[in-house]
Write an enzyme that holds these catalytic residues in place. Structure first.
Site, mmCIF file in Angstrom:
data_model
loop_
_atom_site.group_PDB
_atom_site.id
_atom_site.type_symbol
_atom_site.label_atom_id
_atom_site.label_comp_id
_atom_site.label_asym_id
_atom_site.label_seq_id
_atom_site.Cartn_x
_atom_site.Cartn_y
_atom_site.Cartn_z
ATOM 1 C CE LYS A 123 82.770 28.975 73.050
ATOM 2 N NZ LYS A 123 83.353 30.204 73.499
ATOM 3 C CE LYS A 203 71.859 32.989 58.906
ATOM 4 N NZ LYS A 203 71.745 33.040 60.324
ATOM 5 C CE LYS A 206 80.586 37.891 62.992
ATOM 6 N NZ LYS A 206 79.292 38.549 62.889
#
Ligand code: ADP
Ligand code: TRP
Length: 341
Positions: A123, A203, A206
């Site tokens: 992040k 892959k 979500k």
């Protein structure tokens, strides 16, 4: 030997979660003492913030969704074969002792250990502001593991770093407070050979919006399967099964003979991808048929599911309190808070 693992309720479970993780948790429930929990405290770190509203799939992750996904996770796990007679299943937040242990562990956790952890580092590298919850996420995970004297923690490769951090924290705590408070856990890396591809061939995840949900209506499942990306080889031409996601997914459900049969049809030509997808759909329906039925029954009897989670939390709390007492005593606090006496 106690096996423990947690899974975050940040969305509906998909085929990747099942073949990459859930199937293996269930396989481990028989021969060991097993604790499995739904990591809802952890999921809080990914509830949508105004600055990071998901752009990929429009669905927002809100507090209402957290409750829904947590219950869905319990239903899914039970329907897929997690047996409450063999394994203890609970909601992480039903054992609040874990947050107290997190604080005790935080006092001995060196910053540099957390600074190198990937969820936070990724992040930061992307210039996205991180909350303290994301930064200290591995300490909560360490508390999850240490609170129950866990010996073995089955996880995907991406979580191994967190088990190493857990061991470091446990050792440092034991050393600083000069007591054998915590058991050192070992990671058991899940077989990742089943890296399940998603609709677009990447892959399944979500985060890429390319998932096939585990439990959906047959009609929607069929529609989703029809969306799997394939190349533009004409129907009559021979096709290469090994480079086709439809075939890779089919292998998860089929035995060797069935795989060989479909591979032969790819190579012979004359079969379109639509037909291969239909074969995959049928195989998946058959594979998950019993789980579908069990899930429907459970969904109509949520009291039973709630009872299972409640009983699981009771068992987990009993063990957790014992370990927390050891930890509190070692640091010079009262063994138990006044309210529990
Ligand atoms: P997602 O990538 O959809 O956010 P998670 O990171 O929550 O999924 O994954 C939960 C578990 O499922 C992890 O143990 C992970 O290893 C496994 N898993 C997720 N996607 C896949 C996949 N495509 N193939 C194999 N395992 C997967
Ligand atoms: N962080 C894990 C994941 O994202 C979930 C998790 C939370 C976990 N606490 C845990 C896994 C304790 C194993 C042990 O997949």
């Amino acid at each position: 030997m106690r096996v423990l693992s947690g899974i975050q309720p940040t969305g509906r479970f998909h085929w990747g979660n099942y073949f990459g993780a859930i199937r293996q948790y269930i396989a481990l429930q028989g021969n060991e003492q097993a604790f499995y929990f739904i990591a809802d405290y952890h999921a809080l770190t990914t509830i949508d913030r105004p600055e990071t509203v998901r752009k990929v799939n429009e669905e927002r992750f809100t507090p209402g969704k957290l409750a829904e996904y947590t219950l869905d996770a319990a239903l899914d796990l039970l329907a897929l074969g997690l047996d409450p007679q063999q394994a203890t299943l609970f909601r992480q937040s039903d054992v609040p002792e874990v947050t107290e242990l997190t604080w005790l562990l935080m006092t001995v956790t060196q910053m540099h250990l957390l600074e190198k952890c990937h969820a936070y580092k990724d992040k930061k590298d992307r210039g996205i502001p991180a909350d303290a919850g994301l930064f200290t996420y591995p300490v909560l995970m360490a508390a999850d593991i240490l609170l129950y004297d866990s010996d073995v923690v089955p996880v995907g490769l991406d979580q191994v770093q967190h088990i190493e951090v857990t061991r470091d924290i446990a050792q440092r705590f034991n050393r600083i407070f000069d007591a054998e408070v915590f058991v050192l856990p070992e990671a058991k890396v899940l077989d990742q050979t089943a890296k399940v591809p998603g609709l677009d061939g990447q892959k399944m995840s979500k985060s890429y919006g390319n998932t096939i949900p585990l439990f959906d209506t047959p009609k929607r499942l069929r529609k989703t399967i029809m969306k799997i990306t394939t190349d533009s080889t004409p129907v009559e031409d021979p096709k290469d099964p090994e480079s086709c996601s439809v075939f890779t997914l089919y292998k998860l459900f089929a035995d060797e003979q069935q795989q060989a049969a479909l591979a032969a049809r790819y190579r012979a030509g004359g079969m379109g991808y639509g037909e291969a997808k239909q074969t995959l759909y049928k195989a998946a329906m058959e594979y998950f048929g019993d789980a579908f039925e069990r899930r429907e029954k459970l969904a109509a009897d949520l009291d039973t599911v709630e009872d299972i989670l409640r009983a699981g939390a009771g068992e987990a709390r009993e063990k957790g309190r014992e370990v927390l007492e050891r930890a509190r005593t070692a640091c010079g606090l009262r063994a138990t808070p006044l309210s529990d006496e």
